[in-house]
Write a protein that holds these residues in place. Structure first.
Motif, PDB file in Angstrom:
ATOM      1  N   ALA A  13       0.807  -1.226   0.000  1.00 21.07           N
ATOM      2  CA  ALA A  13       0.000   0.000   0.000  1.00 21.07           C
ATOM      3  C   ALA A  13       0.837   1.272   0.000  1.00 21.07           C
ATOM      4  N   SER A  14       2.154   1.146   0.161  1.00 20.80           N
ATOM      5  CA  SER A  14       2.953   2.364   0.351  1.00 20.80           C
ATOM      6  C   SER A  14       3.161   3.161  -0.924  1.00 20.80           C
ATOM      7  N   ARG A  15       3.060   2.518  -2.088  1.00 20.67           N
ATOM      8  CA  ARG A  15       3.340   3.204  -3.365  1.00 20.67           C
ATOM      9  C   ARG A  15       2.426   2.641  -4.447  1.00 20.67           C
ATOM     10  N   GLY A  16       2.515   3.294  -5.605  1.00 28.10           N
ATOM     11  CA  GLY A  16       1.955   2.745  -6.835  1.00 28.10           C
ATOM     12  C   GLY A  16       0.471   2.416  -6.764  1.00 28.10           C
ATOM     13  N   ILE A  17       0.111   1.278  -7.353  1.00 34.74           N
ATOM     14  CA  ILE A  17      -1.306   0.919  -7.454  1.00 34.74           C
ATOM     15  C   ILE A  17      -1.887   0.665  -6.061  1.00 34.74           C
ATOM     16  N   GLY A  18      -1.089   0.091  -5.153  1.00 32.27           N
ATOM     17  CA  GLY A  18      -1.574  -0.201  -3.807  1.00 32.27           C
ATOM     18  C   GLY A  18      -1.972   1.068  -3.064  1.00 32.27           C
ATOM     19  N   ALA A  36       2.997  -2.854   4.133  1.00 33.08           N
ATOM     20  CA  ALA A  36       4.210  -2.777   3.295  1.00 33.08           C
ATOM     21  C   ALA A  36       5.401  -2.839   4.250  1.00 33.08           C
ATOM     22  N   ARG A  37       6.622  -2.677   3.693  1.00 35.24           N
ATOM     23  CA  ARG A  37       7.813  -2.689   4.564  1.00 35.24           C
ATOM     24  C   ARG A  37       8.161  -1.307   5.081  1.00 35.24           C
ATOM     25  N   SER A  38       7.720  -0.241   4.389  1.00 32.57           N
ATOM     26  CA  SER A  38       8.160   1.126   4.723  1.00 32.57           C
ATOM     27  C   SER A  38       7.263   1.752   5.786  1.00 32.57           C
ATOM     28  N   ALA A  39       7.699   1.639   7.043  1.00 30.22           N
ATOM     29  CA  ALA A  39       6.860   2.075   8.168  1.00 30.22           C
ATOM     30  C   ALA A  39       6.508   3.558   8.082  1.00 30.22           C
ATOM     31  N   ALA A  62       5.345  -5.308   7.309  1.00 29.93           N
ATOM     32  CA  ALA A  62       5.694  -6.727   7.129  1.00 29.93           C
ATOM     33  C   ALA A  62       6.423  -6.895   5.802  1.00 29.93           C
ATOM     34  N   ASP A  63       7.344  -7.854   5.790  1.00 33.69           N
ATOM     35  CA  ASP A  63       8.002  -8.251   4.541  1.00 33.69           C
ATOM     36  C   ASP A  63       7.400  -9.590   4.126  1.00 33.69           C
ATOM     37  N   LEU A  64       6.543  -9.563   3.133  1.00 27.04           N
ATOM     38  CA  LEU A  64       5.806 -10.771   2.735  1.00 27.04           C
ATOM     39  C   LEU A  64       6.641 -11.734   1.907  1.00 27.04           C
ATOM     40  N   ASN A  89      -4.591  -8.513  -2.344  1.00 24.12           N
ATOM     41  CA  ASN A  89      -3.219  -8.993  -2.503  1.00 24.12           C
ATOM     42  C   ASN A  89      -2.579  -8.265  -3.680  1.00 24.12           C
ATOM     43  N   ASN A  90      -1.955  -7.126  -3.386  1.00 22.99           N
ATOM     44  CA  ASN A  90      -1.415  -6.289  -4.464  1.00 22.99           C
ATOM     45  C   ASN A  90       0.110  -6.269  -4.501  1.00 22.99           C
ATOM     46  N   ALA A  91       0.769  -6.472  -3.348  1.00 25.54           N
ATOM     47  CA  ALA A  91       2.241  -6.351  -3.315  1.00 25.54           C
ATOM     48  C   ALA A  91       2.863  -7.298  -4.342  1.00 25.54           C
ATOM     49  N   GLY A 154      10.615 -14.849 -15.188  1.00 22.38           N
ATOM     50  CA  GLY A 154      10.142 -15.234 -13.853  1.00 22.38           C
ATOM     51  C   GLY A 154       8.901 -14.448 -13.461  1.00 22.38           C
ATOM     52  N   TYR A 155       8.925 -13.145 -13.727  1.00 19.02           N
ATOM     53  CA  TYR A 155       7.786 -12.296 -13.348  1.00 19.02           C
ATOM     54  C   TYR A 155       6.499 -12.764 -14.018  1.00 19.02           C
ATOM     55  N   ALA A 156       6.551 -12.947 -15.354  1.00 18.32           N
ATOM     56  CA  ALA A 156       5.339 -13.367 -16.071  1.00 18.32           C
ATOM     57  C   ALA A 156       4.847 -14.716 -15.539  1.00 18.32           C
ATOM     58  N   THR A 158       5.180 -15.847 -12.475  1.00 15.83           N
ATOM     59  CA  THR A 158       4.497 -15.675 -11.180  1.00 15.83           C
ATOM     60  C   THR A 158       3.071 -15.178 -11.396  1.00 15.83           C
ATOM     61  N   LYS A 159       2.875 -14.340 -12.402  1.00 13.63           N
ATOM     62  CA  LYS A 159       1.536 -13.790 -12.630  1.00 13.63           C
ATOM     63  C   LYS A 159       0.620 -14.832 -13.277  1.00 13.63           C
ATOM     64  N   ALA A 160       1.207 -15.753 -14.069  1.00 14.20           N
ATOM     65  CA  ALA A 160       0.422 -16.873 -14.601  1.00 14.20           C
ATOM     66  C   ALA A 160      -0.060 -17.740 -13.441  1.00 14.20           C
ATOM     67  N   ALA A 187       0.414  -2.114 -18.470  1.00 16.41           N
ATOM     68  CA  ALA A 187       1.443  -1.176 -18.011  1.00 16.41           C
ATOM     69  C   ALA A 187       0.785   0.003 -17.293  1.00 16.41           C
ATOM     70  N   THR A 188       1.223   0.256 -16.083  1.00 16.54           N
ATOM     71  CA  THR A 188       0.625   1.295 -15.236  1.00 16.54           C
ATOM     72  C   THR A 188       1.739   2.202 -14.719  1.00 16.54           C
ATOM     73  N   ALA A 189       1.475   3.500 -14.712  1.00 15.11           N
ATOM     74  CA  ALA A 189       2.525   4.484 -14.403  1.00 15.11           C
ATOM     75  C   ALA A 189       2.852   4.510 -12.907  1.00 15.11           C
ATOM     76  N   THR A 190       3.734   3.625 -12.493  1.00 14.91           N
ATOM     77  CA  THR A 190       4.202   3.564 -11.103  1.00 14.91           C
ATOM     78  C   THR A 190       5.733   3.468 -11.136  1.00 14.91           C
ATOM     79  N   GLY A 191       6.325   3.327  -9.985  1.00 18.00           N
ATOM     80  CA  GLY A 191       7.776   3.170  -9.927  1.00 18.00           C
ATOM     81  C   GLY A 191       8.207   1.718 -10.029  1.00 18.00           C
TER      82      GLY A 191
HETATM   83  N1  LIG Z   1       2.991  -1.115 -12.722  1.00 17.37           N
HETATM   84  C1  LIG Z   1       2.629  -1.956 -13.680  1.00 17.37           C
HETATM   85  O1  LIG Z   1       2.836  -1.706 -14.887  1.00 17.37           O
HETATM   86  C2  LIG Z   1       1.882  -3.229 -13.339  1.00 17.37           C
HETATM   87  C3  LIG Z   1       1.206  -3.898 -14.365  1.00 17.37           C
HETATM   88  C4  LIG Z   1       0.514  -5.068 -14.071  1.00 17.37           C
HETATM   89  C5  LIG Z   1       0.473  -5.550 -12.787  1.00 17.37           C
HETATM   90  N2  LIG Z   1       1.133  -4.887 -11.811  1.00 17.37           N
HETATM   91  C6  LIG Z   1       1.080  -5.469 -10.453  1.00 17.37           C
HETATM   92  O2  LIG Z   1       0.483  -4.528  -9.583  1.00 17.37           O
HETATM   93  C7  LIG Z   1       1.024  -4.693  -8.276  1.00 17.37           C
HETATM   94  C8  LIG Z   1       1.536  -3.352  -7.780  1.00 17.37           C
HETATM   95  O3  LIG Z   1       2.527  -2.896  -8.686  1.00 17.37           O
HETATM   96  P1  LIG Z   1       3.067  -1.382  -8.638  1.00 17.37           P
HETATM   97  O4  LIG Z   1       3.414  -1.019 -10.025  1.00 17.37           O
HETATM   98  O5  LIG Z   1       2.140  -0.526  -7.864  1.00 17.37           O
HETATM   99  O6  LIG Z   1       4.434  -1.608  -7.843  1.00 17.37           O
HETATM  100  P2  LIG Z   1       5.328  -0.572  -6.990  1.00 17.37           P
HETATM  101  O7  LIG Z   1       4.964   0.843  -7.309  1.00 17.37           O
HETATM  102  O8  LIG Z   1       6.734  -1.015  -7.153  1.00 17.37           O
HETATM  103  O9  LIG Z   1       4.834  -0.867  -5.486  1.00 17.37           O
HETATM  104  C9  LIG Z   1       5.039  -2.132  -4.934  1.00 17.37           C
HETATM  105  C10 LIG Z   1       4.444  -2.159  -3.540  1.00 17.37           C
HETATM  106  O10 LIG Z   1       4.719  -3.459  -2.973  1.00 17.37           O
HETATM  107  C11 LIG Z   1       5.379  -3.283  -1.713  1.00 17.37           C
HETATM  108  N3  LIG Z   1       6.327  -4.372  -1.505  1.00 17.37           N
HETATM  109  C12 LIG Z   1       7.420  -4.688  -2.260  1.00 17.37           C
HETATM  110  N4  LIG Z   1       8.065  -5.726  -1.734  1.00 17.37           N
HETATM  111  C13 LIG Z   1       7.376  -6.095  -0.618  1.00 17.37           C
HETATM  112  C14 LIG Z   1       7.549  -7.082   0.348  1.00 17.37           C
HETATM  113  N5  LIG Z   1       8.607  -7.929   0.300  1.00 17.37           N
HETATM  114  N6  LIG Z   1       6.650  -7.194   1.361  1.00 17.37           N
HETATM  115  C15 LIG Z   1       5.603  -6.347   1.428  1.00 17.37           C
HETATM  116  N7  LIG Z   1       5.371  -5.369   0.537  1.00 17.37           N
HETATM  117  C16 LIG Z   1       6.263  -5.246  -0.477  1.00 17.37           C
HETATM  118  C17 LIG Z   1       6.094  -1.930  -1.828  1.00 17.37           C
HETATM  119  O11 LIG Z   1       6.259  -1.325  -0.549  1.00 17.37           O
HETATM  120  P3  LIG Z   1       7.585  -1.395   0.333  1.00 17.37           P
HETATM  121  O12 LIG Z   1       8.758  -1.225  -0.599  1.00 17.37           O
HETATM  122  O13 LIG Z   1       7.391  -0.281   1.284  1.00 17.37           O
HETATM  123  O14 LIG Z   1       7.544  -2.725   0.997  1.00 17.37           O
HETATM  124  C18 LIG Z   1       5.064  -1.133  -2.618  1.00 17.37           C
HETATM  125  O15 LIG Z   1       4.070  -0.617  -1.755  1.00 17.37           O
HETATM  126  C19 LIG Z   1       2.107  -5.763  -8.388  1.00 17.37           C
HETATM  127  O16 LIG Z   1       1.592  -7.013  -8.007  1.00 17.37           O
HETATM  128  C20 LIG Z   1       2.439  -5.761  -9.867  1.00 17.37           C
HETATM  129  O17 LIG Z   1       2.942  -7.000 -10.318  1.00 17.37           O
HETATM  130  C21 LIG Z   1       1.821  -3.742 -12.039  1.00 17.37           C
END
Ligand SMILES: NC(=O)c1ccc[n+]([C@@H]2O[C@H](COP(=O)([O-])OP(=O)(O)OC[C@H]3O[C@@H](n4cnc5c(N)ncnc54)[C@H](OP(=O)(O)O)[C@@H]3O)[C@@H](O)[C@H]2O)c1
Length: 267
Positions: A13-18, A36-39, A62-64, A89-91, A154-156, A158-160, A187-191
């Motif tokens: 939940a700390s960044r991006g889509i979460g 998330a991990r970032s308190a 928590a570190d999941l 379940n977004n992390a 590996g990433y693809a 895990t998503k399969a 593709a979503t505009a996150t980090g």
């Molecule tokens: N962005 C895309 O283009 C895209 C496209 C399709 C699907 N997705 C999926 O959407 C989800 C979110 O992606 P995003 O782009 O928002 O990613 P992101 O901006 O990199 O954010 C990832 C989030 O996961 C947390 N995280 C990372 N490692 C963790 C761990 N070990 N334990 C707990 N939390 C952890 C991070 O917080 P901390 O670092 O603080 O722990 C952060 O809040 C992912 O499942 C990704 O595969 C993304």
């Protein structure tokens, strides 16, 4: 599902889509539990959510990806008597580059987080929900889950897993009062690629806020799968299902080479 008054655990939940899921859930009247991990970042986000909306907000550090991370998070929820109505379940992390040229630990960590973290929380909280006869689980997969992807191998994969697991699990508990859905953003505009030379083409990325809102709309409508990105992203998943697999893997390899994923480096 009416989101008003429910308690929703958002992982990552700390960044991006979460982060966008957290804002969208609070806007709809849900009480978010931010994991998330970032308190520090979670604390600041919680303060902002409380200031903007009349909701209770919990944070859970928590570190999941660690073997005991998901169980530790569950213990902490129990210790604080937090009953989760909706698990989001977004992390997830997504290492990029040729499998053999990139360090192994992040690739292993993607499996630990994207698969084990998601499955362990689904198991523990899903059992509670089924016992209560109500609740919901949204597992964030990706359009990457519909086909093999060279340079994101590996990433693809895990998503399969997330796609296959979610559809099967949803079927098993279809009469329990608990609903399960997989979400497939494109593709979503996150980090997501931060720390590497990999980039996303801004012409085909969606905003995380829009992806979050569409996911929650689809879940409320009772969908099994949500395609919360632009129509082009969904169309790509259809092509992957209709064309021969040898052709598909060649095409995804060519696309990923064109965007430079075959020579990604850390920065
Ligand atoms: N962005 C895309 O283009 C895209 C496209 C399709 C699907 N997705 C999926 O959407 C989800 C979110 O992606 P995003 O782009 O928002 O990613 P992101 O901006 O990199 O954010 C990832 C989030 O996961 C947390 N995280 C990372 N490692 C963790 C761990 N070990 N334990 C707990 N939390 C952890 C991070 O917080 P901390 O670092 O603080 O722990 C952060 O809040 C992912 O499942 C990704 O595969 C993304």
């Amino acid at each position: 599902m009416d989101y008003r008054g429910i308690t929703a655990l958002v992982t990552g939940a700390s960044r991006g889509i979460g982060r966008s899921y957290a804002y969208e859930l609070a806007r709809r009247g849900a009480h978010p539990v931010l994991l998330a991990r970032s308190a520090q970042t979670l604390q600041e986000l919680a303060d902002d959510l409380r200031a903007r909306h009349d909701v209770q907000v919990h944070t859970l550090v928590a570190d999941l990806s660690t073997p005991d991370g998901p169980a530790g998070a569950i213990r902490e929820l129990q210790r604080r008597h937090i009953a989760v109505d909706l698990l989001l379940n977004n992390a997830g992390i997504g290492p990029v580059g040729p499998f053999l040229d990139r360090p192994y630990p992040p690739q292993r960590q993607a499996v630990d987080l994207n698969i084990h973290g998601l499955m362990a929380l689904s198991y523990a909280l899903g059992a509670d929900m089924v016992a209560r006869g109500s609740g919901g689980i949204i597992n964030v997969s990706s359009t990457a889950g519909f086909q093999p992807m060279p340079y994101q191998a590996g990433y693809a994969a895990t998503k399969a897993f997330v796609l296959s697991f979610t559809e099967a699990f949803a079927h098993e508990i279809r009469d329990s009062g608990v609903r399960v859905m997989a979400a497939h953003p494109g593709a979503t505009a996150t980090g997501f690629f931060d720390g590497t030379t990999a980039t996303m083409d801004p012409r085909v990325t969606d905003s995380p806020d829009r992806v979050a809102a569409k996911t929650l709309d689809d879940f409320a409508r009772g969908r099994l799968n949500s395609y919360p990105g632009r129509p082009l992203h969904r169309a790509q998943t259809l092509a992957a299902r209709l064309l021969p697999r040898t052709l598909v893997v060649r095409a995804t390899g060519a696309v990923n080479r064109r965007v430079g994923h075959h020579k990604v480096k850390d920065i």
